[in-house]
Motif scaffolding. Structure first.
Motif, PDB file in Angstrom:
ATOM      1  N   LEU A  34      47.397  32.242  40.807  1.00  0.00           N
ATOM      2  CA  LEU A  34      47.091  33.673  40.691  1.00  0.00           C
ATOM      3  C   LEU A  34      46.052  33.967  39.608  1.00  0.00           C
ATOM      4  O   LEU A  34      46.126  33.407  38.516  1.00  0.00           O
ATOM      5  N   PHE A  35      45.119  34.852  39.912  1.00  0.00           N
ATOM      6  CA  PHE A  35      44.177  35.330  38.898  1.00  0.00           C
ATOM      7  C   PHE A  35      43.719  36.742  39.249  1.00  0.00           C
ATOM      8  O   PHE A  35      43.950  37.209  40.371  1.00  0.00           O
ATOM      9  N   SER A  36      43.143  37.417  38.257  1.00  0.00           N
ATOM     10  CA  SER A  36      42.569  38.739  38.517  1.00  0.00           C
ATOM     11  C   SER A  36      41.130  38.720  38.043  1.00  0.00           C
ATOM     12  O   SER A  36      40.757  37.909  37.186  1.00  0.00           O
ATOM     13  N   PHE A  37      40.331  39.597  38.601  1.00  0.00           N
ATOM     14  CA  PHE A  37      38.942  39.687  38.144  1.00  0.00           C
ATOM     15  C   PHE A  37      38.436  41.104  38.325  1.00  0.00           C
ATOM     16  O   PHE A  37      38.989  41.878  39.109  1.00  0.00           O
ATOM     17  N   ARG A  38      37.412  41.433  37.528  1.00  0.00           N
ATOM     18  CA  ARG A  38      36.801  42.762  37.600  1.00  0.00           C
ATOM     19  C   ARG A  38      35.336  42.605  37.969  1.00  0.00           C
ATOM     20  O   ARG A  38      34.700  41.609  37.583  1.00  0.00           O
ATOM     21  N   VAL A  39      34.839  43.555  38.733  1.00  0.00           N
ATOM     22  CA  VAL A  39      33.425  43.525  39.123  1.00  0.00           C
ATOM     23  C   VAL A  39      32.833  44.914  38.916  1.00  0.00           C
ATOM     24  O   VAL A  39      33.564  45.905  38.804  1.00  0.00           O
TER      25      VAL A  39
END
Ligand SMILES: Cc1cc2nc3c(=O)[nH]c(=O)nc-3n(C[C@H](O)[C@H](O)[C@H](O)COP(=O)(O)OP(=O)(O)OC[C@H]3O[C@@H](n4cnc5c(N)ncnc54)[C@H](O)[C@@H]3O)c2cc1C
Ligand SMILES: NC(=O)c1ccc[n+]([C@@H]2O[C@H](COP(=O)([O-])OP(=O)(O)OC[C@H]3O[C@@H](n4cnc5c(N)ncnc54)[C@H](OP(=O)(O)O)[C@@H]3O)[C@@H](O)[C@H]2O)c1
Length: 282
Positions: A34-39
């Motif tokens: 699991l990971f999160s990212f912002r763009v």
């Protein structure tokens, strides 16, 4: 002639190389799955908290023609509709066509984002009610990460119950941290009202690793344990509204339970008592 400032590394804007390209601004890994990212957010993108878009990367070149096609997948927008950036919460499938590569993105990289948001997990699809339940398994938490930061959620309901069932404790971290951070979120406390987060009842459960509350949420509801723990009565069509986002079997099982409680499925075109969306296709 007007004086021009020299273009430096700090002022030069990177030229997008992908169609519908957005730049990655941050990445956080939670577990090996699991990971999160912002763009960056396209200036023209408007969406309703809870909706999803298609995102991805350029696929490998076709061995015959050498041409590359975008490799896109559906992703719930985990950030709220008012946020300047977009956040996503993602699985890492080791042999998954997209996420085997997406899991390696870094700030400054580009992702493709088709700016056409859609989805059923929106406030418009529900009739007014007193209490809203968000039921999630795994990455199904993502649309609720958006809705938990959406002022309308707190304007429309007196009580917000979020249940999150995962196999392991580490898989709860993203959701737990997000809910904890609401308490000190100055902007939301100012906009919605101080202590808005006191309306939230968070009910995390695990099924395969020991934690304070173990079991599938469906089983905990059938036994009455979940209602007793939360201090609320079983669901009722007059007061309770529901959004579901999990694996297919979970969605179907919970849907059946809600129908037994007398709740009716709604849609954008016909608001009712509950709405469902798959967290992934299988
Ligand atoms: C409406 C909708 C919204 C979605 N939103 C998200 C989201 O916010 N975050 C996210 O990570 N995924 C989300 N997905 C799933 C996503 O579209 C992809 O399936 C996922 O990114 C994996 O892509 P892949 O190409 O690596 O593997 P795929 O070929 O797409 O999937 C391979 C296998 O991995 C498993 N899998 C896929 N996605 C998941 C998942 N999320 N959790 C557990 N197992 C999974 C399934 O068994 C699947 O058959 C959503 C899917 C739908 C239909
Ligand atoms: N999570 C991992 O550590 C892991 C590791 C490697 C591979 N995978 C694979 O990745 C895929 C997705 O795994 P995932 O863990 O992200 O998602 P998942 O299989 O959808 O499980 C997420 C949570 O939902 C629960 N659940 C499943 N069906 C349910 C139902 N009908 N009613 C109520 N709760 C239900 C599961 O409980 P149960 O545990 O009781 O099923 C689990 O706690 C699977 O194919 C899996 O084999 C997962």
């Amino acid at each position: 002639m007007t004086e021009q400032s020299p273009v430096t590394i700090q002022t030069a804007k990177p030229v997008p190389t992908l169609p519908d390209a957005q730049m990655v601004t941050g990445v956080k890994h939670y577990t090996d799955r699991l990971f999160s990212f912002r763009v960056t957010r396209p200036a023209s993108l408007r969406f309703r908290s809870g909706e999803f878009v298609m995102i991805g990367l350029m696929g490998d070149p076709d061995p015959k023609t050498g041409k590359q096609k975008p490799l896109l997948r559906a992703y719930s927008i985990a950030s709220p509709s008012w946020d300047e950036e977009l956040e996503f919460y993602s699985i890492k499938v080791q042999d998954g066509p997209l996420t085997s590569r997406l899991q390696h993105i870094q700030p400054g990289d580009e992702v493709i984002l088709r700016p056409k948001p859609v989805g059923t997990l929106v406030h418009d699809a529900l009739l007014p009610g007193k209490r809203i339940w968000f039921f999630a398994t795994g990455t199904g938490f993502a649309p609720f990460a958006s809705l938990l930061r959406e002022p309308q959620t707190y304007e429309d309901y007196d009580e917000i119950i979020i249940t999150h069932t995962c196999r392991e404790v580490g898989e709860l971290t993203y959701g737990r941290d997000l809910i904890e951070a609401l308490k000190s979120d100055e902007l939301l406390n100012e906009v919605i009202g101080d202590g808005f987060w006191e309306k939230i009842k968070y009910y995390p459960t695990t099924t395969r690793e020991k934690s304070p509350k173990m079991g599938r949420i469906t089983d905990l509801m059938r036994s009455g344990e979940a209602f007793a723990d939360l201090g609320v009565p079983p669901l009722n069509a007059d007061t309770d509204r529901v959004m579901i986002c999990g694996n297919l079997a979970f969605n179907l099982e919970l849907k059946d339970m809600l129908e037994e409680y007398g709740l009716v499925e709604g849609a954008n075109s016909k608001p009712q008592h509950y709405v469902v969306e798959k967290a992934f296709l299988d």
